[in-house]
Design a protein around this motif. Structure first.
Motif, PDB file in Angstrom:
ATOM      1  N   ASP A 286       7.264   3.395  -8.367  1.00 41.45           N
ATOM      2  CA  ASP A 286       7.176   2.547  -7.371  1.00 41.45           C
ATOM      3  C   ASP A 286       5.690   2.330  -6.851  1.00 41.45           C
ATOM      4  O   ASP A 286       4.910   3.349  -7.037  1.00 41.45           O
ATOM      5  CB  ASP A 286       7.925   3.101  -5.985  1.00 41.45           C
ATOM      6  N   GLY A 287       5.309   1.399  -6.306  1.00 45.03           N
ATOM      7  CA  GLY A 287       3.983   1.380  -5.892  1.00 45.03           C
ATOM      8  C   GLY A 287       3.780   2.257  -4.619  1.00 45.03           C
ATOM      9  O   GLY A 287       4.610   2.637  -3.995  1.00 45.03           O
ATOM     10  N   LEU A 288       2.479   2.277  -4.230  1.00 50.11           N
ATOM     11  CA  LEU A 288       2.114   2.920  -3.088  1.00 50.11           C
ATOM     12  C   LEU A 288       2.734   2.481  -1.743  1.00 50.11           C
ATOM     13  O   LEU A 288       2.822   3.096  -0.744  1.00 50.11           O
ATOM     14  CB  LEU A 288       0.513   3.397  -2.917  1.00 50.11           C
ATOM     15  N   ARG A 289       2.755   1.066  -1.735  1.00 46.75           N
ATOM     16  CA  ARG A 289       3.278   0.389  -0.711  1.00 46.75           C
ATOM     17  C   ARG A 289       4.778   0.173  -0.558  1.00 46.75           C
ATOM     18  O   ARG A 289       5.489  -0.348   0.394  1.00 46.75           O
ATOM     19  CB  ARG A 289       2.619  -1.118  -0.512  1.00 46.75           C
ATOM     20  N   ASP A 290       5.384   0.471  -1.728  1.00 45.57           N
ATOM     21  CA  ASP A 290       6.553   0.034  -1.946  1.00 45.57           C
ATOM     22  C   ASP A 290       7.711   1.023  -1.292  1.00 45.57           C
ATOM     23  O   ASP A 290       9.065   0.895  -1.512  1.00 45.57           O
ATOM     24  CB  ASP A 290       6.910  -0.122  -3.513  1.00 45.57           C
ATOM     25  N   VAL A 291       7.494   2.391  -1.132  1.00 45.78           N
ATOM     26  CA  VAL A 291       8.448   3.318  -0.592  1.00 45.78           C
ATOM     27  C   VAL A 291       8.518   3.100   0.936  1.00 45.78           C
ATOM     28  O   VAL A 291       7.506   2.811   1.619  1.00 45.78           O
ATOM     29  CB  VAL A 291       8.134   4.633  -1.032  1.00 45.78           C
ATOM     30  N   ASP A 292       9.752   3.603   1.608  1.00 44.56           N
ATOM     31  CA  ASP A 292      10.014   3.574   2.859  1.00 44.56           C
ATOM     32  C   ASP A 292       8.747   4.437   3.810  1.00 44.56           C
ATOM     33  O   ASP A 292       8.627   4.371   4.927  1.00 44.56           O
ATOM     34  CB  ASP A 292      11.369   4.091   3.081  1.00 44.56           C
ATOM     35  N   ASP A 293       8.617   5.816   3.162  1.00 47.76           N
ATOM     36  CA  ASP A 293       7.503   6.536   3.684  1.00 47.76           C
ATOM     37  C   ASP A 293       6.114   6.331   3.629  1.00 47.76           C
ATOM     38  O   ASP A 293       5.266   7.310   3.579  1.00 47.76           O
ATOM     39  CB  ASP A 293       7.935   8.086   3.686  1.00 47.76           C
ATOM     40  N   SER A 294       5.816   4.939   3.060  1.00 41.79           N
ATOM     41  CA  SER A 294       4.253   4.782   2.475  1.00 41.79           C
ATOM     42  C   SER A 294       3.245   5.022   3.619  1.00 41.79           C
ATOM     43  O   SER A 294       3.562   4.919   4.824  1.00 41.79           O
ATOM     44  CB  SER A 294       4.232   3.350   2.100  1.00 41.79           C
ATOM     45  N   LEU A 295       2.163   5.693   3.189  1.00 43.14           N
ATOM     46  CA  LEU A 295       1.118   5.969   3.921  1.00 43.14           C
ATOM     47  C   LEU A 295       0.528   4.615   4.250  1.00 43.14           C
ATOM     48  O   LEU A 295      -0.412   4.743   5.155  1.00 43.14           O
ATOM     49  CB  LEU A 295      -0.050   6.829   3.047  1.00 43.14           C
ATOM     50  N   PHE A 296       0.707   3.678   3.606  1.00 45.85           N
ATOM     51  CA  PHE A 296       0.100   2.419   4.183  1.00 45.85           C
ATOM     52  C   PHE A 296       1.119   1.542   5.028  1.00 45.85           C
ATOM     53  O   PHE A 296       0.890   0.220   5.276  1.00 45.85           O
ATOM     54  CB  PHE A 296      -0.124   1.677   2.721  1.00 45.85           C
ATOM     55  N   ASP A 297       2.076   1.942   5.531  1.00 43.72           N
ATOM     56  CA  ASP A 297       3.086   1.373   6.201  1.00 43.72           C
ATOM     57  C   ASP A 297       2.462   0.429   7.405  1.00 43.72           C
ATOM     58  O   ASP A 297       1.893   1.198   8.141  1.00 43.72           O
ATOM     59  CB  ASP A 297       4.372   2.036   6.926  1.00 43.72           C
ATOM     60  N   GLY A 298       2.626  -0.518   7.722  1.00 47.81           N
ATOM     61  CA  GLY A 298       1.978  -1.391   8.915  1.00 47.81           C
ATOM     62  C   GLY A 298       0.342  -1.207   8.959  1.00 47.81           C
ATOM     63  O   GLY A 298      -0.152  -1.904   9.714  1.00 47.81           O
ATOM     64  N   ARG A 299      -0.141  -1.100   7.686  1.00 47.68           N
ATOM     65  CA  ARG A 299      -1.565  -1.428   7.478  1.00 47.68           C
ATOM     66  C   ARG A 299      -1.719  -2.276   6.496  1.00 47.68           C
ATOM     67  O   ARG A 299      -2.213  -1.991   5.262  1.00 47.68           O
ATOM     68  CB  ARG A 299      -2.288   0.061   7.209  1.00 47.68           C
ATOM     69  N   GLU A 300      -1.566  -3.511   6.664  1.00 48.89           N
ATOM     70  CA  GLU A 300      -1.677  -4.708   5.476  1.00 48.89           C
ATOM     71  C   GLU A 300      -3.276  -5.153   5.562  1.00 48.89           C
ATOM     72  O   GLU A 300      -4.153  -4.984   6.558  1.00 48.89           O
ATOM     73  CB  GLU A 300      -0.992  -6.014   6.327  1.00 48.89           C
ATOM     74  N   GLN A 301      -3.661  -5.174   4.542  1.00 47.87           N
ATOM     75  CA  GLN A 301      -5.162  -5.443   4.205  1.00 47.87           C
ATOM     76  C   GLN A 301      -5.431  -6.874   4.707  1.00 47.87           C
ATOM     77  O   GLN A 301      -4.514  -7.634   4.679  1.00 47.87           O
ATOM     78  CB  GLN A 301      -5.170  -5.384   2.437  1.00 47.87           C
ATOM     79  N   GLN A 302      -6.708  -6.953   5.096  1.00 44.57           N
ATOM     80  CA  GLN A 302      -7.034  -8.140   5.660  1.00 44.57           C
ATOM     81  C   GLN A 302      -7.743  -8.790   4.294  1.00 44.57           C
ATOM     82  O   GLN A 302      -8.337  -8.338   3.612  1.00 44.57           O
ATOM     83  CB  GLN A 302      -8.265  -8.024   6.577  1.00 44.57           C
ATOM     84  N   PRO A 303      -7.583 -10.071   4.235  1.00 40.75           N
ATOM     85  CA  PRO A 303      -7.956 -10.936   3.335  1.00 40.75           C
ATOM     86  C   PRO A 303      -9.639 -10.877   3.382  1.00 40.75           C
ATOM     87  O   PRO A 303     -10.172 -11.007   4.233  1.00 40.75           O
ATOM     88  CB  PRO A 303      -7.665 -12.439   3.408  1.00 40.75           C
ATOM     89  N   VAL A 304     -10.160 -10.967   1.977  1.00 42.24           N
ATOM     90  CA  VAL A 304     -11.748 -10.903   1.959  1.00 42.24           C
ATOM     91  C   VAL A 304     -12.122 -11.954   1.407  1.00 42.24           C
ATOM     92  O   VAL A 304     -11.773 -12.684   0.335  1.00 42.24           O
ATOM     93  CB  VAL A 304     -12.087  -9.641   1.074  1.00 42.24           C
ATOM     94  N   GLU A 305     -13.019 -12.991   2.263  1.00 36.14           N
ATOM     95  CA  GLU A 305     -13.532 -14.078   1.640  1.00 36.14           C
ATOM     96  C   GLU A 305     -15.078 -13.961   1.331  1.00 36.14           C
ATOM     97  O   GLU A 305     -15.704 -13.719   1.762  1.00 36.14           O
ATOM     98  CB  GLU A 305     -13.589 -15.090   2.909  1.00 36.14           C
ATOM     99  N   SER A 306     -15.063 -13.655  -0.198  1.00 40.52           N
ATOM    100  CA  SER A 306     -16.372 -13.502  -0.870  1.00 40.52           C
ATOM    101  C   SER A 306     -16.514 -14.451  -2.030  1.00 40.52           C
ATOM    102  O   SER A 306     -15.187 -14.578  -2.825  1.00 40.52           O
ATOM    103  CB  SER A 306     -16.405 -11.856  -1.381  1.00 40.52           C
ATOM    104  N   GLU A 307     -17.639 -14.935  -2.140  1.00 36.37           N
ATOM    105  CA  GLU A 307     -17.966 -15.698  -3.202  1.00 36.37           C
ATOM    106  C   GLU A 307     -19.192 -14.777  -3.928  1.00 36.37           C
ATOM    107  O   GLU A 307     -19.761 -14.489  -3.246  1.00 36.37           O
ATOM    108  CB  GLU A 307     -18.393 -17.229  -3.068  1.00 36.37           C
ATOM    109  N   TYR A 308     -19.026 -14.811  -5.228  1.00 38.79           N
ATOM    110  CA  TYR A 308     -20.161 -14.127  -5.717  1.00 38.79           C
ATOM    111  C   TYR A 308     -21.021 -14.935  -6.979  1.00 38.79           C
ATOM    112  O   TYR A 308     -20.398 -15.969  -7.513  1.00 38.79           O
ATOM    113  CB  TYR A 308     -19.535 -13.020  -6.832  1.00 38.79           C
TER     114      TYR A 308
END
Length: 347
Positions: A17-39
């Motif tokens: 399972d991925g780090l976000r895929d389990v019920d007790d994920s360390l990342f629960d409720g901490r969704e990443q913000q989109p990054v708008e970057s051009e290189y």
């Protein structure tokens, strides 16, 4: 618990399972913000647990500019911090992986350059005017100004080796000169059979600043290539152990996707622990010392009698013509190879 509400021990292969895929994920409720970057030098995207970094200057053979190290460090850091990413894949768009540094500016000493997209380099050690002055055959050379410039690139490329997650280079067409400084920092290299790989600038005006050839190939084979500036094919690179495998060019994408997909099935903590453990052997071998010495000698090589002769010839007839004169005697840079000058290797 698992996404299915079952204890992890009761679900088949729950460790995948991925780090976000389990019920007790360390990342629960901490969704990443989109990054708008051009290189300016590359593109970045994440799909199927794979961070895909692609050099994106095909019209210039994906040659290295002042933007490249800064942008590479930034996207590798993005991948390292992203819990969705398990493996980092590096490749090049167009006819080849990377043709080395875009060195015409320094060799031809005309002071012209497309302005970097990031912070201004004016008045710094990577200011092209500053470096052109420091390469003046009639002036005083400051080796530490030279080292401060080149070591910036080497340290940036080393982020691929020191990244927490595995890095894989997919190389095709050509991977020469400074392009090898990038690829050799990756944990795995997979190459098209007909890829041209090598460091021709050891013939004059260059030493590979990454200092990784002996670590990757062993002493004799590294010297065989760097004593002559000769290149090998991707197929031979796999035979020698420089690449983990090679494939016909039309099968390279599929073979690479198979490899990175297999790595991506692994838990990220396992990948990190294995990489750290194996990198400790490279650290013990003195990789950082090799890079420091090689970067210093790279600067020295551009300030010898021969190095100045090459630079002055490039200023007279153009950098590509000077490269042709350097390489043609070795039989690997015929005039007809220069017909498409816009997309081939630079150095």
């Amino acid at each position: 618990m698992t996404p299915m509400g079952e204890p992890v021990g009761q679900r088949e292969a729950g460790w995948r399972d991925g780090l976000r895929d389990v019920d007790d994920s360390l990342f629960d409720g901490r969704e990443q913000q989109p990054v708008e970057s051009e290189y300016a030098s590359l593109t970045y995207e994440v799909t199927d647990r794979i961070a895909r970094i692609t050099f994106n200057r095909p019209h210039r053979g994906n040659t290295i500019t002042a933007d490249t190290p800064r942008e590479l460090v930034e996207v590798v850091e993005r991948a390292d911090l992203d819990p969705e990413v398990h493996v980092i894949l590096l490749s090049g768009r167009g006819k080849g992986f990377c043709g080395g540094y875009d060195l015409g500016i320094y060799a031809e000493a005309d002071g012209s350059e497309t302005a970097p997209r990031g912070p201004s380099t004016t008045g710094t050690v990577i200011d092209p005017i500053v470096q052109a002055r420091n390469h003046n055959p009639h002036g005083q050379w400051d080796p530490m100004v030279d080292y401060a410039m080149m070591s910036r690139f080497t340290r940036a490329f080393s982020c691929l080796m020191h990244a927490d997650k595995p890095t894989v280079a997919k190389i095709h067409g050509f991977c020469v000169a400074g392009g090898t400084d990038i690829a050799l920092h990756c944990d795995q290299i997979i190459a098209a059979d007909d890829t041209k790989i090598g460091y021709p600038p050891t013939r004059v005006w260059g030493v590979p600043s990454a200092g990784l050839w002996a670590h990757r190939l062993g002493d004799q084979r590294a010297k065989r290539l760097l004593f002559t500036g000769d290149c090998i094919t991707g197929e031979q690179a796999a035979e020698w152990g420089l690449a983990v495998e090679s494939a016909p060019a039309d099968q390279l994408d599929d073979r690479t996707e198979e490899l990175v997909a297999r790595i991506a099935r692994m838990p990220t903590n396992q990948l990190m622990m294995v990489k750290l453990a194996l990198n400790s052997a490279l650290d013990t071998q003195g990789v950082s010392t090799s890079a420091m010495i090689s970067t210093v000698f790279d600067g020295v090589s551009r300030h010898t009698r021969e190095g100045y002769a090459f630079q002055q010839r490039a200023a007279t007839v153009g950098f590509r013509e000077a490269v042709r004169e350097r390489d043609e005697v070795f039989g690997d840079h015929k005039r007809n190879a220069m017909k498409d000058r816009s997309a081939g290797p630079t150095d």
